[in-house]
Design a protein around this motif. Sequence first.
Motif, PDB file in Angstrom:
ATOM      1  N   ILE A 256      -3.492   1.216  -3.157  1.00 24.60           N
ATOM      2  CA  ILE A 256      -3.364  -0.196  -2.830  1.00 24.60           C
ATOM      3  C   ILE A 256      -2.945  -0.941  -4.097  1.00 24.60           C
ATOM      4  CG2 ILE A 256      -4.564  -2.225  -1.971  1.00 24.60           C
ATOM      5  CD1 ILE A 256      -6.517  -0.284  -0.554  1.00 24.60           C
TER       6      ILE A 256
ATOM      7  N   VAL B 188       0.874  -1.170   0.000  1.00 22.51           N
ATOM      8  CA  VAL B 188       0.000   0.000   0.000  1.00 22.51           C
ATOM      9  C   VAL B 188       0.911   1.220   0.000  1.00 22.51           C
ATOM     10  CG1 VAL B 188      -1.854   1.260   1.152  1.00 22.51           C
ATOM     11  CG2 VAL B 188      -1.753  -1.246   1.332  1.00 22.51           C
TER      12      VAL B 188
ATOM     13  N   ARG C  63      -7.530   1.084   3.618  1.00 18.97           N
ATOM     14  CA  ARG C  63      -7.586  -0.273   4.150  1.00 18.97           C
ATOM     15  C   ARG C  63      -7.234  -0.199   5.631  1.00 18.97           C
ATOM     16  NH1 ARG C  63      -4.183  -5.556   1.890  1.00 18.97           N
ATOM     17  NH2 ARG C  63      -4.968  -7.017   3.474  1.00 18.97           N
TER      18      ARG C  63
ATOM     19  N   CYS D 251      -2.853  -1.734   8.299  1.00 16.79           N
ATOM     20  CA  CYS D 251      -3.740  -2.020   7.174  1.00 16.79           C
ATOM     21  C   CYS D 251      -4.457  -3.356   7.336  1.00 16.79           C
ATOM     22  CB  CYS D 251      -2.961  -1.987   5.863  1.00 16.79           C
ATOM     23  SG  CYS D 251      -2.564  -0.315   5.318  1.00 16.79           S
TER      24      CYS D 251
ATOM     25  N   VAL E 134       2.663   0.554   6.744  1.00 14.86           N
ATOM     26  CA  VAL E 134       1.372  -0.111   6.564  1.00 14.86           C
ATOM     27  C   VAL E 134       1.256  -1.455   7.269  1.00 14.86           C
ATOM     28  CG1 VAL E 134       1.123   1.064   4.357  1.00 14.86           C
ATOM     29  CG2 VAL E 134       2.023  -1.269   4.389  1.00 14.86           C
TER      30      VAL E 134
END
Length: 427
Positions: free
Chosen positions: A214, A206, A351, A246, A241
């Motif tokens: 993404i 990401v 996310r 995420c 991330v």
Amino acid sequence: MTVLPTVDATDVVDAKKTFRRVKRHFSPALATAGKFTGQGAVEVAAEGSRVILSDGRSLLDFGSYAVALLGHGNPRITDAVRHQLDRMPASTRSVQTSVAPLAAERLAEYIGGGLDRVYFGCGGADAVEVSVKLARMATGRTTVVAVDGAFHGKSLGALALTDNPRFRNGLEPLLQGVVRVSPDDPEAVAKVVREHDIAAVVFEPVQAENGVRILDEEILARWCRDAHDHGAFVVSDEIQVGLRRCGPRSVALAAGLDVDGVLLGKPLGGGAMPVSAAVCNDRLFAPLLADPMVHTATFSGHPLSTAVIPVALDLIEQHAHDGERIADAMAQGLAELREQFPDAVVETRGRGLLWGVDYRSPEMAGDVLTGLAQRGMVVSPCLSRPTTIRLLPPIVATDADVKEAMTMLTDATAGADSGNGTPPEGT
């Protein structure tokens, strides 16, 4: 003999003196930016999702560039720091301590995927640097594949992989042999290996700094296969991330990607200590297995930093379900924002606990940032995509925190959409 000025304890809450010092010793631009975000005040304390300012106000922290996943001042984290500080805050580097090896064991168990070797750094760029260095040494090759839109840090080696020309201008040539590929091309790595012997493919699953983009997992899986068929390594940069920011512990491993290393940082130190890690398999780590002196740093495995890691991992897992709850609330709230302001909000994407809101222009995104600062909320702009603001709620955020954040974002967007980012009188 030069006499150093004494520091009055009250200076820490004197915003004017602080900004003068920032202007004189750091940068006038930093002073201006700090005045803007803090509305003339400076940070003096923090707890949970809140940062306390010198004028008594508090800010809701949905920013901090992904560091404050566990919020601020978690008592278990601060207790771990105090305990190690009282025992042994630093290391001789000649005699082994028990602290860093324990942290490495816990981290390897936590990440899994057969990645049992760990190198600890102080910041994210340290982890990027060592992973590239290991890949080049292990393969005897120099070419590294990076991705368009990538951000891997600003040290000279990591900067060669970072795509944003803003940070590269005036410094090139950087590390030679970096080939950049489109994130939308499944055959990108296969095409590169026809012309180059590559050492590694490095990607962020990401791209946080690039507007929370993404990357397609099927494309990444193809890249992994093509890289390994060529005898090259694959490294997933999850400094911003990973660790459930995420969703999963590792985005790449949860997707079933065959990677040789996962890079972690930011929340790894519990929001209190600076520490990063390159978690690798034996093949990638081979140069350090053969000679542990080929890459060293004075503060690698620093006891005060690594002592926090096992506690931070435990706390992240304890709050994993909270992260899912917050993610659902953020997704719903941002969908409603997009529906309410179709002419202002181009897209929302994200996310887990990382979300980007794309506005129709950089100017509008700037107006929203101004409006949020005025209303009492910290978010993170995207360095590579100025139309996007980034929301990074802590995993300890309450339902009330998320509701307040959505209210402030809605009001700031309404103000920007109307051409007036200033909140109404009395808010």
